[in-house]
Design a protein around this motif. Sequence first.
Motif, mmCIF file in Angstrom:
data_model
loop_
_atom_site.group_PDB
_atom_site.id
_atom_site.type_symbol
_atom_site.label_atom_id
_atom_site.label_comp_id
_atom_site.label_asym_id
_atom_site.label_seq_id
_atom_site.Cartn_x
_atom_site.Cartn_y
_atom_site.Cartn_z
ATOM 1 N N GLU A 1 0.830 -1.210 0.000
ATOM 2 C CA GLU A 1 0.000 0.000 0.000
ATOM 3 C C GLU A 1 0.866 1.264 0.000
ATOM 4 O O GLU A 1 0.438 2.313 -0.484
ATOM 5 C CB GLU A 1 -0.920 -0.004 1.223
ATOM 6 C CG GLU A 1 -1.985 -1.105 1.183
ATOM 7 C CD GLU A 1 -2.826 -1.112 2.438
ATOM 8 O OE1 GLU A 1 -2.538 -0.314 3.356
ATOM 9 O OE2 GLU A 1 -3.765 -1.923 2.514
ATOM 10 N N ARG B 1 3.425 1.515 -1.716
ATOM 11 C CA ARG B 1 4.081 1.487 -3.030
ATOM 12 C C ARG B 1 5.580 1.196 -2.911
ATOM 13 O O ARG B 1 6.414 1.767 -3.605
ATOM 14 C CB ARG B 1 3.837 2.796 -3.793
ATOM 15 C CG ARG B 1 2.379 2.971 -4.226
ATOM 16 C CD ARG B 1 2.208 4.224 -5.061
ATOM 17 N NE ARG B 1 2.275 5.427 -4.239
ATOM 18 C CZ ARG B 1 2.345 6.667 -4.717
ATOM 19 N NH1 ARG B 1 2.392 6.863 -6.028
ATOM 20 N NH2 ARG B 1 2.391 7.704 -3.911
ATOM 21 N N ARG B 2 5.899 0.273 -2.009
ATOM 22 C CA ARG B 2 7.280 -0.150 -1.823
ATOM 23 C C ARG B 2 7.399 -1.623 -2.187
ATOM 24 O O ARG B 2 6.550 -2.444 -1.821
ATOM 25 C CB ARG B 2 7.715 0.042 -0.376
ATOM 26 C CG ARG B 2 7.810 1.482 0.054
ATOM 27 C CD ARG B 2 9.059 2.155 -0.470
ATOM 28 N NE ARG B 2 10.266 1.611 0.147
ATOM 29 C CZ ARG B 2 11.508 1.912 -0.253
ATOM 30 N NH1 ARG B 2 11.692 2.710 -1.282
ATOM 31 N NH2 ARG B 2 12.551 1.410 0.363
ATOM 32 N N ASP B 3 8.486 -1.976 -2.888
ATOM 33 C CA ASP B 3 8.725 -3.350 -3.304
ATOM 34 C C ASP B 3 9.827 -4.025 -2.497
ATOM 35 O O ASP B 3 10.228 -5.147 -2.808
ATOM 36 C CB ASP B 3 9.104 -3.399 -4.791
ATOM 37 C CG ASP B 3 7.935 -3.026 -5.689
ATOM 38 O OD1 ASP B 3 6.784 -3.323 -5.326
ATOM 39 O OD2 ASP B 3 8.173 -2.423 -6.755
ATOM 40 N N CYS C 1 10.806 5.621 0.798
ATOM 41 C CA CYS C 1 10.289 6.365 -0.341
ATOM 42 C C CYS C 1 10.606 7.854 -0.154
ATOM 43 O O CYS C 1 11.024 8.273 0.928
ATOM 44 C CB CYS C 1 8.780 6.144 -0.471
ATOM 45 S SG CYS C 1 7.824 6.693 0.953
#
Length: 288
Positions: free
Chosen positions: A124, A126-128, A229
């Motif tokens: 959620e 937006r981190r991999d 991020c």
Amino acid sequence: MIHHDTLAAFIKDGAPLLKKGPVALIFAEDEVELDATIRHHLGAGFLYVIVFAMPEFEIADDVADDIVRVSYNMLSTAALETAVSAVMKATGDIWIYYCFNAEFLFFPFIENRTVGEMIAFNVEERRDTILTYVIDLYTGDLWQNANAVCIEDAHLDKTGYYALARKDRWNNDLDRQLDYFGGLRWRFEEHIPAPRRRIDRVAIFRNKPGLVFFPDHTFNDPEYNTYSCPWHHNITAAVCSFRTAKALKRNPGSTFEIDTFKWHNSALFEWHSQQLLDLGLIEPGQWF
């Protein structure tokens, strides 16, 4: 227990079946606390736990039925990156975690939440990836525990951790990338080769086509190597590890130089994420 006789057999018949994660890859360099390592990661909520170990290594009956075992020699050249890269190529869009025996993953609130819940939150955001720090554990009494490993008497350093800007080939600072140092690799750095002194490891990551895993625990995608991020801090975790202490006592060049790993900033490890949070060794980010 599902058992594959070789890495090639696992890649051909086992790895393609790993359609969902998170998957834990445990690499056994020896038998020291191997069963405890497996139990800890099964309890953390990994969907699959894959153990790469020599055929002669014994695994306790209470965990053997819950793992996939792959016969593998960790003394071979580039053993870690060969196996991790092979699993990456044979699987799809799944989350992968890797560690060695006598290493234990801790993340914020692990006592009440699973690794899957942490990863879902991270997606959620937006981190991999989830950056992990390798926090050295060591016994307080090397006379009683000559191999430096004792779960009941595990200690860690409370202070002495620092970070330096990671540079590119032109000596420019890389965006949101740092090299982290501390623990036994810092205090006994004269016995540690310079390329192995870092304690940061991208141990939890989302696999994708074209992703390349490097021997220094980084990836070819620069964003995978960042600590957060751009807009706020992200969750980080720790791999609490006896591995460095074990190696320093096993190495003939250092074993007789070290009478104890304890110093004035040692603390008994409480085996609880709150201690790591209080010491600032892991970060909850926005995950409360």
